[in-house]
Design a protein around this motif. Structure first.
Motif, PDB file in Angstrom:
ATOM      1  N   MET A  14       0.834  -1.173   0.000  1.00 56.51           N
ATOM      2  CA  MET A  14       0.000   0.000   0.000  1.00 56.51           C
ATOM      3  C   MET A  14       0.886   1.247   0.000  1.00 56.51           C
ATOM      4  SD  MET A  14      -2.978   0.861   2.666  1.00 56.51           S
ATOM      5  CE  MET A  14      -2.730   2.342   3.547  1.00 56.51           C
ATOM      6  N   THR A  15       0.618   2.141  -0.941  1.00 55.70           N
ATOM      7  CA  THR A  15       1.392   3.373  -1.066  1.00 55.70           C
ATOM      8  C   THR A  15       0.609   4.528  -0.473  1.00 55.70           C
ATOM      9  OG1 THR A  15       2.336   2.536  -3.122  1.00 55.70           O
ATOM     10  CG2 THR A  15       2.564   4.882  -2.672  1.00 55.70           C
ATOM     11  N   ILE A  16       1.271   5.293   0.345  1.00 52.29           N
ATOM     12  CA  ILE A  16       0.643   6.464   0.960  1.00 52.29           C
ATOM     13  C   ILE A  16       1.312   7.698   0.370  1.00 52.29           C
ATOM     14  CG2 ILE A  16       0.265   7.738   3.093  1.00 52.29           C
ATOM     15  CD1 ILE A  16       0.336   5.059   4.565  1.00 52.29           C
ATOM     16  N   TYR A  17       0.481   8.574  -0.137  1.00 56.59           N
ATOM     17  CA  TYR A  17       0.990   9.821  -0.701  1.00 56.59           C
ATOM     18  C   TYR A  17       0.670  10.963   0.260  1.00 56.59           C
ATOM     19  CZ  TYR A  17       1.358   7.266  -5.070  1.00 56.59           C
ATOM     20  OH  TYR A  17       1.710   6.366  -6.035  1.00 56.59           O
ATOM     21  N   PHE A  18       1.654  11.771   0.506  1.00 54.57           N
ATOM     22  CA  PHE A  18       1.461  12.936   1.345  1.00 54.57           C
ATOM     23  C   PHE A  18       1.463  14.170   0.463  1.00 54.57           C
ATOM     24  CE2 PHE A  18       3.264   9.968   4.427  1.00 54.57           C
ATOM     25  CZ  PHE A  18       2.343  10.088   5.454  1.00 54.57           C
TER      26      PHE A  18
END
Length: 117
Positions: free
Chosen positions: A1-5
């Motif tokens: 899972m990729t989290i973008y800020f």
């Protein structure tokens, strides 16, 4: 899972000092309060949101363009932002100037062109 800020660009008060020609951050904070720019603080120091500062900094230009050009102010403002002042000049001179002068002789016709009448 990729989290973008996603982040909003910040400007620290010491960066703003040179932009508004102040020697210290205290008058910058006063300028920000007078222009309704919120000041925040983190471990690196006091900062503002870059978009808020840019809007407050350009507000005198925006109000002048609105009063002078009406609904076309946004197009001219975008030309200012792109540093395309030639486009601004062309836009403001787009109204064709008409003259009631009628050339009467050969020399006048050569100098001023044929009459539109």
């Amino acid at each position: 899972m990729t989290i973008y800020f996603l982040h909003v660009d910040r400007m620290y008060l010491h960066e703003i000092t040179r932009l508004i020609n102040m020697a210290d951050t205290r008058p910058v904070a006063t300028w920000c309060r007078k222009n309704n720019v919120n000041i925040y603080k983190d471990s690196s120091g006091k900062f503002v949101m870059k978009a808020d500062f840019e809007l407050a900094y350009d507000w005198p230009l925006v109000t002048m363009l609105k009063s002078k050009h009406g609904d076309k102010w946004r197009t001219i403002y975008e030309a200012y932002l792109k540093d395309n002042l030639l486009e601004v000049l062309d836009f403001s001179n787009s109204k064709k100037k008409t003259s009631n002068y009628v050339a009467k002789g050969n020399i006048s016709t050569k100098l001023f062109g044929e009459s539109s009448k």
